[in-house]
Scaffold this active site. Structure first.
Site, mmCIF file in Angstrom:
data_model
loop_
_atom_site.group_PDB
_atom_site.id
_atom_site.type_symbol
_atom_site.label_atom_id
_atom_site.label_comp_id
_atom_site.label_asym_id
_atom_site.label_seq_id
_atom_site.Cartn_x
_atom_site.Cartn_y
_atom_site.Cartn_z
ATOM 1 N N GLY A 197 0.374 -1.781 2.440
ATOM 2 C CA GLY A 197 -0.289 -2.937 3.035
ATOM 3 C C GLY A 197 0.449 -4.253 2.851
ATOM 4 C CB SER A 250 5.990 -3.121 -1.216
ATOM 5 O OG SER A 250 5.416 -4.292 -0.671
ATOM 6 N N GLY A 294 -2.322 3.054 -0.186
ATOM 7 C CA GLY A 294 -1.249 3.646 -0.988
ATOM 8 C C GLY A 294 -1.008 2.875 -2.275
ATOM 9 N N GLY A 295 -0.714 1.584 -2.155
ATOM 10 C CA GLY A 295 -0.433 0.772 -3.327
ATOM 11 C C GLY A 295 -1.668 0.499 -4.162
ATOM 12 C CE1 TYR A 339 -5.943 -8.137 -8.782
ATOM 13 C CE2 TYR A 339 -6.662 -9.326 -10.728
ATOM 14 C CZ TYR A 339 -6.954 -8.685 -9.540
ATOM 15 O OH TYR A 339 -8.262 -8.610 -9.115
ATOM 16 N NE ARG A 382 5.930 -3.888 4.757
ATOM 17 C CZ ARG A 382 6.430 -4.892 5.492
ATOM 18 N NH1 ARG A 382 6.590 -6.093 4.928
ATOM 19 N NH2 ARG A 382 6.794 -4.709 6.732
#
Length: 511
Positions: A87, A95, A157-158, A455, A85
């Site tokens: 954010g 996450s 990161g994500g 999304y 994870r």
């Protein structure tokens, strides 16, 4: 009875970390008084924070590389899954939620931002949020930025792992298009950069979806020029004020507007002033990389129907526009450093879906969409059309795994949300979003019906908890990645053949 798996795991961590005093300070088990605070700190979608949501056995918040290596090694050894994870904005909570015994690796302590203005680059650790990146760049230069996302609390990161759509994407491409190096840790604990990982893996991590290949520790970002003055505008019209005709026109021209703009239209239901009946309000807005004096003639020429006036526009610096689009006008810039701040769109319980549109949608089709937006369940729903075109038409589909390039007029973002007191009825809202998505089928992209990986939407398909089949994964995989899916599978097979890094929508290896 032997030891519990997480006790063996903890023992393993302290043994294989060369500095057991530091690793103990970044481990949270369920009986640690800070466990809930750390877990809930960035659960953005409170749908995944109920008493029956599966919780991690352990949360690790690494502060150095060796902590990642120890966590991966011990999780493999003791049969625990890892969820990473940055954010916490994963729209399906992947996450920090899993259906099997798992560990959360939370990057909150791994978030330095090192900006080099002279060379126009920044090394950013994966746990930083976009707000921290924007703030640190603005500290050193008001005319440089990163082509990142709108909401400041999104983790870098994500964000880049899923492609990275944002305010500057029609001018400079996605976040992933603006990465020039990375630091990455694989299933064997090797620390790799672009050179040592090779171009295939470097390609895959810049849009192939988070949580499939390993853990990205840091990105080297290319910084891009922005003018000292930018302009923002927002013009709202109800159906009674000709919104439908304006949207029809917008569909024809928005993708051809200058690269310096990122036009969108937000639609939601409001009570009409006349008689209190519901109507739809359409809000036409854009950022423009330039001044009001430069913008007005463009709009007058391309979209006179909107009647954009000087009064509808505001000039500001680029960094102030980030505050503006986060609905944080007049706040100090330091608010961008606040990780736990909630994003402004809608409630804290929500369901998101996405679509891509290749041909303008007819008036009849729009009317059907508006009537669904007037449903009781949609009282706080929002649908946004986000224009494509610009540089997106000129970047090849296989430049990164993010394939939504030429041929798209716009993307649709569907958001239905609700409040805590209504969470017992969450299913009726989720059902509404599925009905709208179903209704839109004839009007959007086909074979595959494209969707944006960031999304995340498990309705479009998901993997089994146990063995991940290629056939099953290709159902959702082609929607997110189109023909890039097969190359992602090849990269996965090479870097993580035993499928250690996996979740409901992770890329499968070929068996």
């Amino acid at each position: 009875m032997g030891a519990l798996p997480h006790e063996d795991f903890l023992q393993c961590l302290s043994l294989c970390s060369n500095d057991s005093s530091t690793i103990s300070s970044v481990i949270y088990t369920r009986n640690n008084p800070s466990y809930s605070t750390v877990l809930e700190s960035t659960i953005r979608n409170l749908r995944f924070n109920s008493t029956n949501t599966p919780k991690p056995l352990v949360i690790v918040t690494p502060s150095r590389t060796s902590h990642f290596q120890a966590t991966i090694y011990c999780s493999r050894k003791h049969g625990l899954q890892i969820r990473t994870r940055s954010g916490g904005h994963d729209y399906e909570g992947l996450s920090y939620v899993a259906k099997v015994p798992f560990v959360v690796v939370d990057l909150v302590n791994f978030r330095s931002v090192d900006v080099d203005v002279e060379n126009r680059v920044a090394w950013v650790q994966a746990g930083a949020i976009l707000g921290e990146v924007y703030y640190r760049i603005a500290e050193k230069s008001r005319t440089l930025s990163f082509a990142g996302g709108v909401f400041h609390s999104i983790g870098v990161g994500g964000y880049i792992s899923g492609g990275g759509f944002g305010l500057l994407f029609r001018k400079y491409g996605t976040g992933g298009d603006n990465v020039i190096d990375a630091q990455f840790i694989d299933v064997n604990g090797r620390i790799l950069d672009r050179k040592s990982m090779g171009e295939d893996l470097f390609w895959a991590i810049r849009g192939g979806g988070g949580g499939s290949f390993g853990i990205v520790l840091a990105w080297k970002l290319k910084l891009v020029p922005v003018p000292a003055t930018v302009t923002v505008f927002s013009v709202s019209r109800t159906l009674e004020q000709n919104a439908t005709q304006l949207i029809l026109r917008w569909q024809e021209i928005a993708h051809q507007l200058p690269d310096e703009m990122n036009p969108d239209v937000s639609m939601f239901s409001v009570n009409s002033t006349q008689d209190g009946r519901k109507t739809i309000l359409a809000s036409f807005s854009s950022l423009f990389l330039g001044t009001i004096d430069e913008l007005l003639p463009i709009m007058q020429q391309r979209f006179p129907e909107l009647g954009l006036s000087r009064q509808d526009c505001s000039e500001m610096s680029w960094i102030e526009s980030v505050l503006y689009f986060n609905q944080l006008q007049n706040q100090p810039l330091e608010i961008l450093l606040n990780r736990t701040f909630r994003t402004p769109v809608g409630g804290q319980y929500y369901k998101i879906k996405s679509d891509y549109v290749k041909e303008p949608i007819s008036e009849t089709a729009l009317n059907g969409l508006f009537s669904r937006l007037s449903d009781e369940e949609a009282s706080s729903a929002i649908i946004i059309f986000m224009a494509y075109g610009g540089i997106m038409d000129r970047i090849p589909e296989d430049a990164t795994p993010f394939p939504h390039r030429a041929g798209n007029l716009y993307k649709i973002y569907y958001n239905v949300n609700w409040q805590e007191q209504d969470n017992v009825n969450s299913q009726k809202y989720i059902d509404w979003s599925r009905r709208v998505y179903n209704y839109m089928t004839p009007f959007v992209s086909k074979s595959p019906r494209e969707a944006y990986a960031n999304y995340r939407d498990l309705d479009i398909g998901s993997n089994n908890v146990g063995i991940t089949s290629y056939t099953q994964a290709s159902v959702w995989g082609r929607k997110y990645f189109k023909n890039n899916f097969d190359r992602l599978v090849q990269v996965k097979t090479k870097i993580d053949p035993e499928n250690f890094f996996k979740h409901e929508q992770s890329i499968p290896p070929l068996h």
